[in-house]
Enzyme design. Structure first.
Site: not given
Ligand code: PXP
Length: 241
Positions: A43, A71, A194
Site C-alpha cells: 500500500h 492498494e 484489516h
Molecule cells: N486492506 C487494506 C485496504 C489496507 O489498507 C490494509 C492495511 O494496509 C490491509 C488490508 C491489511 O490490514 P492489516 O495490516 O491490519 O492486516
C-alpha cells in the site's frame, strides 16, 4: 481455499528506520512465497512512510509467480503512476486521505461513482483486476456492479474489534456474512482485510467463498513473537563460543 496475500507495509516501516536496507522487502516477499503465500500486497502511500515506489518496482520483479496486489487511493496521482508502470494482478482501491493513520472505511459510492468509473476502466485496460474496499454495508455494495469492479475487499476492522472485545461478535459476523453473500449474488468476488490475525481468521473464514485475505500488521507482529526466541538462541550460541 481462501488465498493469503501478505501485506509487507510493516516490514517497510521497520526498514525505513535505518538506511541499510534491512529487513529487505524483496527478501521477505520471497520468504512469504516460499512458505506458501498466494500473493504479496503493498500500500504505497504518498508520504512514503512505509512502502516506497522503488519497493513496488523491485517487488514486481520477484513476485511474478504469485498475485501482486497494490492498494491505494487512485485519486492520488502517485498511485496511478505506479500501477501504470507495474500493471499488478489486482488493484484494491481505498478511499484513504494522505494523512490517514491506516485505511479506516470503505468507499461511499454515492459520492465517488463518477470519479471511479474512468479509473476502473483504465486499470482494467492495463490488465488489472479491480477490487473496491467496502464496509459491510449492503446498500453501498449494491452500487459496486455499476462501477465495473470485479471484486470488493470487505473492511474487517469492525469484525476484528468485535472478536477482540468479545462484544456483539455473532451479530457483527452475521453482518459480514450477509454482505459477502449479497456481493456474491451480485456476481462480485469477495476479498477481506484489516486487523485479521491468527486468532480471528478461522471464524471469519467460515463465511463461504472468501477469495483472498490480505494481512499485514498482525502477521508481522506474530512473526516477531514467534521468531524472537529462535533468533535470541542463535545470538546466545555465538556468545557461548
Ligand atoms: N486492506 C487494506 C485496504 C489496507 O489498507 C490494509 C492495511 O494496509 C490491509 C488490508 C491489511 O490490514 P492489516 O495490516 O491490519 O492486516
Amino acid at each position: 481455499m481462501t488465498k493469503l496475500s501478505v501485506n509487507l507495509n510493516k516490514v517497510a516501516l521497520l526498514r525505513n528506520t535505518r538506511n541499510i536496507g534491512i529487513p529487505s522487502i524483496t527478501k521477505m516477499a520471497k520468504i512469504c512465497i516460499e512458505a506458501g503465500a498466494n500473493g504479496i500486497t503493498v500500500h504505497p502511500r504518498p508520504d512514503q512512510r512505509h512502502i516506497r515506489p522503488s519497493d513496488v518496482y523491485d517487488l514486481a520483479e520477484v513476485v511474478s509467480s504469485v498475485e501482486f496486489n497494490i492498494e491505494g487511493n487512485p485519486l492520488e496521482s502517485s498511485f496511478m503512476e505506479i500501477v501504470r508502470r507495474v500493471k499488478p494482478t489486482q488493484c484494491t482501491l481505498v478511499p484513504d486521505t494522505p494523512d490517514t493513520f491506516t485505511s479506516d472505511s470503505g468507499w461511499d459510492l454515492t459520492q465517488n461513482h463518477e470519479r471511479l468509473l474512468p479509473i476502473i476502466q483504465e486499470l482494467q485496460s492495463l490488465g488489472c483486476r479491480v477490487s473496491l474496499f467496502m464496509d459491510a454495508d449492503i446498500e453501498q455494495i449494491c452500487l459496486v456492479p455499476a462501477t465495473g469492479a470485479e471484486r470488493i475487499e470487505l473492511y474487517t476492522e469492525p469484525y476484528a474489534t468485535a472478536f477482540r472485545e468479545n462484544h456483539n461478535l455473532e451479530a457483527t459476523w452475521q453482518q459480514f456474512a450477509q454482505a459477502a453473500e449479497k456481493s456474491q449474488e451480485l456476481g462480485l468476488g469477495v476479498n477481506a482485510g484489516h486487523d485479521l490475525n491468527l486468532a480471528n481468521l478461522a471464524k471469519f473464514c467460515t463465511i463461504p467463498n472468501i477469495l483472498e485475505v490480505s494481512i499485514g500488521h498482525a502477521l508481522t507482529a506474530e512473526a516477531l513473537e514467534m521468531g524472537f526466541a529462535h533468533t535470541v538462541r542463535q545470538y546466545i550460541a555465538i556468545l557461548l563460543k
